[in-house]
Motif scaffolding. Structure first.
Motif, mmCIF file in Angstrom:
data_model
loop_
_atom_site.group_PDB
_atom_site.id
_atom_site.type_symbol
_atom_site.label_atom_id
_atom_site.label_comp_id
_atom_site.label_asym_id
_atom_site.label_seq_id
_atom_site.Cartn_x
_atom_site.Cartn_y
_atom_site.Cartn_z
ATOM 1 N N ILE A 51 0.864 -1.165 0.000
ATOM 2 C CA ILE A 51 0.000 0.000 0.000
ATOM 3 C C ILE A 51 0.907 1.223 0.000
ATOM 4 N N PHE A 52 0.389 2.337 -0.473
ATOM 5 C CA PHE A 52 1.156 3.571 -0.445
ATOM 6 C C PHE A 52 0.880 4.312 0.851
ATOM 7 N N VAL A 53 1.942 4.779 1.471
ATOM 8 C CA VAL A 53 1.867 5.602 2.668
ATOM 9 C C VAL A 53 2.717 6.846 2.422
ATOM 10 N N LEU A 54 2.379 7.931 3.070
ATOM 11 C CA LEU A 54 3.112 9.175 2.844
ATOM 12 C C LEU A 54 4.300 9.319 3.783
ATOM 13 N N ASP A 55 4.263 8.666 4.918
ATOM 14 C CA ASP A 55 5.335 8.748 5.908
ATOM 15 C C ASP A 55 5.513 7.356 6.507
ATOM 16 N N GLN A 56 6.650 6.746 6.236
ATOM 17 C CA GLN A 56 6.848 5.371 6.686
ATOM 18 C C GLN A 56 6.978 5.256 8.201
ATOM 19 N N ASP A 57 7.525 6.255 8.869
ATOM 20 C CA ASP A 57 7.616 6.194 10.330
ATOM 21 C C ASP A 57 6.226 6.285 10.956
ATOM 22 N N GLU A 58 5.374 7.158 10.428
ATOM 23 C CA GLU A 58 3.996 7.263 10.915
ATOM 24 C C GLU A 58 3.233 5.972 10.633
ATOM 25 N N ALA A 59 3.460 5.404 9.456
ATOM 26 C CA ALA A 59 2.815 4.134 9.107
ATOM 27 C C ALA A 59 3.267 3.027 10.048
ATOM 28 N N LEU A 60 4.548 2.992 10.342
ATOM 29 C CA LEU A 60 5.090 1.987 11.256
ATOM 30 C C LEU A 60 4.440 2.115 12.635
ATOM 31 N N ALA A 61 4.315 3.322 13.134
ATOM 32 C CA ALA A 61 3.684 3.542 14.437
ATOM 33 C C ALA A 61 2.233 3.065 14.423
ATOM 34 N N PHE A 62 1.513 3.337 13.347
ATOM 35 C CA PHE A 62 0.113 2.932 13.268
ATOM 36 C C PHE A 62 -0.027 1.414 13.165
ATOM 37 N N TYR A 63 0.666 0.814 12.215
ATOM 38 C CA TYR A 63 0.491 -0.612 11.959
ATOM 39 C C TYR A 63 1.076 -1.492 13.059
ATOM 40 N N VAL A 64 2.152 -1.051 13.701
ATOM 41 C CA VAL A 64 2.776 -1.852 14.753
ATOM 42 C C VAL A 64 2.215 -1.478 16.131
ATOM 43 N N ASP A 65 2.291 -0.208 16.485
ATOM 44 C CA ASP A 65 1.899 0.205 17.841
ATOM 45 C C ASP A 65 0.395 0.164 18.069
ATOM 46 N N LYS A 66 -0.381 0.489 17.059
ATOM 47 C CA LYS A 66 -1.840 0.505 17.247
ATOM 48 C C LYS A 66 -2.492 -0.803 16.807
ATOM 49 N N LEU A 67 -2.174 -1.281 15.589
ATOM 50 C CA LEU A 67 -2.841 -2.490 15.094
ATOM 51 C C LEU A 67 -2.195 -3.783 15.586
ATOM 52 N N GLY A 68 -0.953 -3.709 16.057
ATOM 53 C CA GLY A 68 -0.314 -4.899 16.616
ATOM 54 C C GLY A 68 0.397 -5.784 15.612
ATOM 55 N N LEU A 69 0.626 -5.275 14.395
ATOM 56 C CA LEU A 69 1.415 -6.056 13.444
ATOM 57 C C LEU A 69 2.876 -5.981 13.866
ATOM 58 N N GLU A 70 3.705 -6.824 13.264
ATOM 59 C CA GLU A 70 5.125 -6.823 13.606
ATOM 60 C C GLU A 70 5.958 -6.449 12.389
ATOM 61 N N VAL A 71 7.095 -5.828 12.635
ATOM 62 C CA VAL A 71 8.024 -5.467 11.562
ATOM 63 C C VAL A 71 8.671 -6.747 11.058
ATOM 64 N N ARG A 72 8.663 -6.928 9.763
ATOM 65 C CA ARG A 72 9.348 -8.072 9.148
ATOM 66 C C ARG A 72 10.690 -7.635 8.567
ATOM 67 N N THR A 73 10.666 -6.520 7.827
ATOM 68 C CA THR A 73 11.894 -5.999 7.235
ATOM 69 C C THR A 73 11.857 -4.481 7.302
ATOM 70 N N ASP A 74 12.974 -3.891 7.684
ATOM 71 C CA ASP A 74 13.139 -2.439 7.649
ATOM 72 C C ASP A 74 14.556 -2.196 7.177
ATOM 73 N N GLN A 75 14.690 -1.999 5.868
ATOM 74 C CA GLN A 75 16.016 -1.929 5.271
ATOM 75 C C GLN A 75 16.106 -0.769 4.300
ATOM 76 N N ASP A 76 17.184 -0.010 4.407
ATOM 77 C CA ASP A 76 17.457 1.074 3.469
ATOM 78 C C ASP A 76 18.157 0.470 2.256
ATOM 79 N N LEU A 77 17.483 0.504 1.116
ATOM 80 C CA LEU A 77 18.065 -0.043 -0.115
ATOM 81 C C LEU A 77 18.796 1.026 -0.919
#
Length: 135
Positions: free
Chosen positions: A10-36
């Motif tokens: 999905i497209f998000v405008l801010d990946q840090d904000e998206a991470l906070a929402f999907y992990v901290d609020k919805l309870g999903l877990e980070v699988r990969t966070d890599q700077d390519l």
């Protein structure tokens, strides 16, 4: 031929904000966070379900030139980015209460449907999310 869909995005405008929402609020877990270099590859997933990931992708390179990326950002801002996620739960009412307590705003409360009970919300960028308790 194929045996699974492993990554959706999905497209998000801010990946840090998206991470906070999907992990901290919805309870999903980070699988990969890599700077390519050309992009940040940031995926999340449902705990205990290792074969499926959701890429939280910013509009831009390598998929879009600058002009197209700006158009995509405008669509996402309007909630018209085309992103849609379906999540399943064993107890939609309990999930609804827990997420509401965390400040998640719903567009639709739990509602009985022919296929089960579901409710709707949007992420901070306008992507639609449905939470379903199948029959």
């Amino acid at each position: 031929m194929f045996n699974a869909i492993t990554i959706s995005s999905i497209f998000v405008l801010d990946q840090d904000e998206a991470l906070a929402f999907y992990v901290d609020k919805l309870g999903l877990e980070v699988r990969t966070d890599q700077d390519l270099g050309f992009m940040r590859w940031l995926t999340v997933g449902v705990p205990g379900q290792p074969d499926r990931e959701l890429l939280l992708e910013r509009p831009g390179a390598p998929a879009h030139d600058d002009s197209t990326a700006e158009q995509v950002r405008e669509l996402v801002t309007k909630g018209a980015g085309g992103g849609w996620i379906g999540l399943a739960t064993d107890d939609v009412h309990k999930t609804y209460e827990e997420l509401t307590a965390k400040g998640v705003e719903f567009t639709e409360p739990p509602t009985e449907r022919p296929y089960g009970i579901d409710c709707g919300l949007r992420d901070p960028f306008g992507n639609a999310i449905r939470i379903n308790q199948p029959k």
